[in-house]
Design an enzyme around this catalytic site. Structure first.
Site, mmCIF file in Angstrom:
data_model
loop_
_atom_site.group_PDB
_atom_site.id
_atom_site.type_symbol
_atom_site.label_atom_id
_atom_site.label_comp_id
_atom_site.label_asym_id
_atom_site.label_seq_id
_atom_site.Cartn_x
_atom_site.Cartn_y
_atom_site.Cartn_z
ATOM 1 N N ASP A 137 53.767 35.006 40.718
ATOM 2 C CA ASP A 137 53.879 36.468 40.690
ATOM 3 C C ASP A 137 55.328 36.950 40.727
ATOM 4 O OD1 ASP A 137 51.098 36.530 40.751
ATOM 5 O OD2 ASP A 137 51.077 36.474 42.938
ATOM 6 N N LYS A 172 56.834 36.962 35.535
ATOM 7 C CA LYS A 172 57.034 36.180 34.313
ATOM 8 C C LYS A 172 56.612 36.955 33.068
ATOM 9 C CE LYS A 172 54.630 32.953 36.343
ATOM 10 N NZ LYS A 172 54.704 33.191 37.791
ATOM 11 N N GLY A 196 48.159 35.574 36.252
ATOM 12 C CA GLY A 196 47.977 36.977 35.876
ATOM 13 C C GLY A 196 49.344 37.534 35.535
ATOM 14 N N HIS A 197 49.680 37.590 34.260
ATOM 15 C CA HIS A 197 51.016 38.021 33.853
ATOM 16 C C HIS A 197 50.971 39.475 33.386
ATOM 17 C CE1 HIS A 197 52.287 33.547 33.295
ATOM 18 N NE2 HIS A 197 51.923 33.858 34.518
ATOM 19 N N GLN A 199 52.137 30.307 37.493
ATOM 20 C CA GLN A 199 52.310 30.018 38.926
ATOM 21 C C GLN A 199 53.809 29.905 39.240
ATOM 22 O OE1 GLN A 199 49.592 27.821 37.287
ATOM 23 N NE2 GLN A 199 48.612 29.779 37.601
#
Ligand code: IMO
Ligand code: MG
Length: 422
Positions: A14, A17, A41-42, A224
């Protein structure tokens, strides 16, 4: 011959990215994911819209880009098909821009159940997994039982699917005594497979190496963060893949000599979601302030993220193992309203001071802090490095001196435009 540049997270995920890859993509022809799966979750924000990508590389919004889901990635066809549909409904041309590796492993509905059963069995020792089936899928990969994207094209696909499902069922009912029903999810899963079959399912290692030889600019996008790496993270509270730069080689099929720039992303403070060691975690109102100002709630699970000060010891460890050549500092604007900013510069472990990230970090370590004067002003409209307040520049300089790596990009807000390049 061009080299592959890499962008990856240096903390516990988080770091931002999605935004950075989106900002960097105009410089690249190809964006490739090399590990992880829909546990990622980008988040991206532009033109007053927000998107969250889980499996699709963050280059998908740029015209003419090629987006590769590499062999190191694990795919849930339900989630990937949903991502494709959401983007297409919004007018994004996904079809001409996405290719999927034949060697990428598939997350079966029963892998998700195994994740849930394993976490439930761990009780208080649970990892805090996103429950997307990531761990069980990588277990089947290394256990040599997995199903891969390329298998979808085989006439034996259904039989192999059923055999693996039956094996999982034995584990779920026999070992875990876990009641479940995947009928509905399985139907969506099969539909998802049909959607994915319409995309090029390729020998991506050949394509990627051809792009290199053909002088295409390639960016590998990590998921990650380094501290969640299965080997060097805070094991067992980690994810199941190599999130470090080394994962680019195995997750795309490229040689170490082909790696070029390594951009390491970190937040100006620290967060972690799920269980496990987090030396600089704050349990007080300062932590809550970081959470509220930084909107620190999971993009994949919605869980509140644990928040704390920047951990320089962990950051230097990550910089070392990734061979970071350029740092990218995210969410600096969240610190605009703190009169004192702390950075952890060492740990006390069993009465001894250490300045490296020790194996024993799982047992309680006490952070040793250095304090910085906050800049206490709104930086969100600033667009050049020179405009930044002196205290802000001092914070950056300290990070550069400690890590020995220049801070090349500073993010001052979620939007594409709120970025300073140096
Ligand atoms: P992005 O790419 C933050 C964490 C989970 C859990 C541990 C294992 O958005 O930075 P898993 O689902 O892999 O079994 O979970 O890792 N985790 C993440 N934390 N960002 C992520 O991805 C994460 N992916 C997994 O919370 O603690
Ligand atoms: Mg995330």
């Amino acid at each position: 011959m061009k080299k592959i540049d890499v962008v990856l997270g240096l903390q516990w995920g988080d770091e931002g990215k999605g935004k950075v890859v989106d900002v960097l993509t105009p410089r690249y022809d190809v964006i490739a994911r090399f590990q992880g799966g829909p546990n990622a979750g980008h988040s991206l924000h532009f033109n007053d819209k927000s998107y969250v990508l889980h499996t699709i590389p963050s280059g998908i919004f740029r015209d003419g880009s090629i987006n590769v889901i590499g062999n190191g990635v694990v795919i849930d066809p339900v989630i990937l098909a949903e991502e494709i549909h959401t983007l297409e409904a919004d007018g994004v041309d996904v079809r001409s821009k996405l290719v999927i590796s034949k060697r990428a492993h598939l997350i079966l509905p029963t892998h998700r159940m195994l994740d849930a059963a394993s976490e439930a069995a761990k009780g208080a020792g649970k990892i805090g997994s996103t429950l997307k089936g990531i761990g069980p899928t990588y277990m089947d990969k290394t256990g040599r039982n997995g199903l891969r994207m390329g298998d979808v094209l085989s006439p034996e696909f259904e039989a192999r699917y059923n055999a693996l499902k039956a094996k999982h069922d034995e584990m779920l009912r026999g070992l875990y005594n876990f009641e479940y029903d995947v009928t509905e999810y399985e139907a969506k899963w099969m539909e998802g497979i049909e959607v994915l079959e319409q995309f090029p399912i390729v020998d991506s290692e050949i394509e990627v190496n051809n792009y290199i030889v053909g002088d295409k600019a390639i960016l590998a996008e990590g998921a990650q963060g380094s501290m969640l790496d299965v080997d060097f993270g805070t094991y067992p509270f980690v994810t199941s893949s190599n999130t470090l730069c080394a994962g680019v080689c195995t997750g795309l099929g490229v040689a170490p000599t082909r790696i070029g720039e390594v951009y390491g992303i970190f937040k100006a403070y620290c967060t972690r979601v799920g269980s496990g060691p987090f030396p600089t975690e704050l349990f007080d109102e300062t932590g809550e302030k970081l959470r509220q100002l930084g909107h620190e709630f999971g993009a994949t699970t919605g869980r509140p993220r644990r928040c704390g000060w920047l951990d320089m010891v962990a950051l230097k460890y990550a910089v070392m193992m990734n061979g970071v050549t350029g740092l990218i500092m995210m969410k600096s604007d969240i610190l605009n309203d703190f009169d004192t900013i702390k950075v952890c510069v060492g740990y006390e472990v069993g009465g001894e001071k250490v300045d490296y990230f020790p194996y024993e970090v799982a047992d309680s370590v006490t952070p040793i802090y250095r304090e910085f004067k906050g800049w206490m002003c709104d930086t969100t409209k600033m667009r050049t490095y020179d405009e930044l307040p002196a205290e802000f520049k001092e914070y950056i300089k300290f990070i550069e001196t400690e890590t020995g790596v220049p801070v090349k990009i500073v993010s001052l807000g979620p939007d594409r435009e709120e970025t300073i390049m140096r």
